[in-house]
Design a protein around this motif. Structure first.
Motif, PDB file in Angstrom:
ATOM      1  N   LEU A  55      10.269 -12.332  38.942  1.00 56.03           N
ATOM      2  CA  LEU A  55      11.341 -12.948  38.887  1.00 56.03           C
ATOM      3  C   LEU A  55      10.824 -14.121  38.244  1.00 56.03           C
ATOM      4  O   LEU A  55      10.280 -15.335  38.179  1.00 56.03           O
ATOM      5  CB  LEU A  55      12.001 -13.230  40.481  1.00 56.03           C
ATOM      6  N   SER A  56      12.255 -14.993  37.914  1.00 62.06           N
ATOM      7  CA  SER A  56      12.464 -16.617  37.593  1.00 62.06           C
ATOM      8  C   SER A  56      12.743 -17.478  38.565  1.00 62.06           C
ATOM      9  O   SER A  56      13.069 -16.427  39.991  1.00 62.06           O
ATOM     10  CB  SER A  56      13.164 -16.926  37.033  1.00 62.06           C
ATOM     11  N   PRO A  57      12.196 -18.036  39.166  1.00 61.40           N
ATOM     12  CA  PRO A  57      11.951 -19.257  40.531  1.00 61.40           C
ATOM     13  C   PRO A  57      13.970 -19.479  40.975  1.00 61.40           C
ATOM     14  O   PRO A  57      13.835 -19.425  42.170  1.00 61.40           O
ATOM     15  CB  PRO A  57      11.538 -20.475  40.349  1.00 61.40           C
ATOM     16  N   ASP A  58      14.754 -19.243  39.979  1.00 65.26           N
ATOM     17  CA  ASP A  58      16.234 -20.327  40.095  1.00 65.26           C
ATOM     18  C   ASP A  58      16.617 -18.760  40.482  1.00 65.26           C
ATOM     19  O   ASP A  58      17.978 -18.295  39.852  1.00 65.26           O
ATOM     20  CB  ASP A  58      16.561 -20.338  39.069  1.00 65.26           C
TER      21      ASP A  58
ATOM     22  N   ARG B 115      11.205 -13.261  32.656  1.00 65.08           N
ATOM     23  CA  ARG B 115      11.493 -13.535  33.477  1.00 65.08           C
ATOM     24  C   ARG B 115      12.944 -13.256  33.734  1.00 65.08           C
ATOM     25  O   ARG B 115      13.734 -13.482  32.978  1.00 65.08           O
ATOM     26  CB  ARG B 115      11.640 -14.988  34.054  1.00 65.08           C
ATOM     27  N   ALA B 116      12.686 -12.043  35.041  1.00 60.50           N
ATOM     28  CA  ALA B 116      14.636 -12.085  35.095  1.00 60.50           C
ATOM     29  C   ALA B 116      15.708 -13.144  35.817  1.00 60.50           C
ATOM     30  O   ALA B 116      14.901 -14.018  36.859  1.00 60.50           O
ATOM     31  CB  ALA B 116      14.218 -10.936  36.092  1.00 60.50           C
ATOM     32  N   THR B 117      16.648 -13.696  35.297  1.00 60.11           N
ATOM     33  CA  THR B 117      16.879 -14.764  35.414  1.00 60.11           C
ATOM     34  C   THR B 117      18.436 -13.699  36.491  1.00 60.11           C
ATOM     35  O   THR B 117      18.933 -14.905  36.946  1.00 60.11           O
ATOM     36  CB  THR B 117      17.478 -15.666  34.516  1.00 60.11           C
ATOM     37  N   GLU B 118      18.955 -12.732  36.350  1.00 54.70           N
ATOM     38  CA  GLU B 118      19.880 -12.796  37.254  1.00 54.70           C
ATOM     39  C   GLU B 118      19.319 -10.707  37.566  1.00 54.70           C
ATOM     40  O   GLU B 118      18.092  -9.998  36.343  1.00 54.70           O
ATOM     41  CB  GLU B 118      21.080 -12.292  35.804  1.00 54.70           C
TER      42      GLU B 118
END
Length: 178
Positions: A58-61, A142-145
């Protein structure tokens, strides 16, 4: 312009467009395969006992949405928020972490869909089994959603059956879980 010359010009144009589409399709195929392999490897590491799946993927955001009508359903904005509000309260009620078994992975460009089953043991000794579909939107590996589908009645049963004390410990336990 003669018909032959028109035909040659048209054929050259079609060939040029076909080649440009092919050139565009190749990077898309590479992106698809790279994202699919990244997610597959992350699940393999989790299955092997790795405990950093969410930090690795996961991305931090990230924006993580759990579909459904349970109190756990909703949208979590940020990796730390998601872990604190959805993952940690559940993990604290387990005596063994959920082990994934991937049934299938599909990918198209930056979208990766994983259908998997998870099995673990709750702190009260009862088994926990569930099936999941997670849809990842990837950017730079990285997964953003993420949109998650699961049987929330199974999740809620563990949450509701096993209370935590004020420090986040299960009753009778000396260990606090993440």
């Amino acid at each position: 312009m003669t018909i032959a010359r028109h035909f040659i010009t048209t054929a050259a144009l079609v060939l040029a467009l076909a080649n440009s589409d092919f050139a565009l399709a190749k990077p898309e195929a590479e992106t698809t395969e790279r994202n699919k392999q990244f997610i597959a490897q992350a699940f393999q590491q989790w299955t092997a006992g790795g405990g950093t799946f969410f930090q690795d993927v996961l991305s931090p955001d990230v924006v993580w949405t759990i579909k459904g009508t349970s109190p756990a359903a909703g949208t979590y904005r940020g990796r730390d928020v998601f872990i604190k509000q959805a993952v940690a309260p559940f993990a604290a009620r387990l005596s063994s972490f959920v082990k994934p078994t991937v049934n299938d992975i599909w990918a198209d460009g930056n979208d990766v869909v994983v259908y998997w089953d998870g099995a673990g043991v709750a702190a009260d000794g009862a088994p926990y089994n569930n099936s999941f579909v997670w849809i990842f939107r990837m950017q730079d590996l990285r997964a953003t959603e993420v949109i998650a589908f699961l049987d929330l009645t199974q999740y809620d049963a563990v949450i509701n059956r096993i209370p935590l004390d004020k420090q986040g410990y299960t009753q009778g336990s000396n260990q606090q879980h993440p």
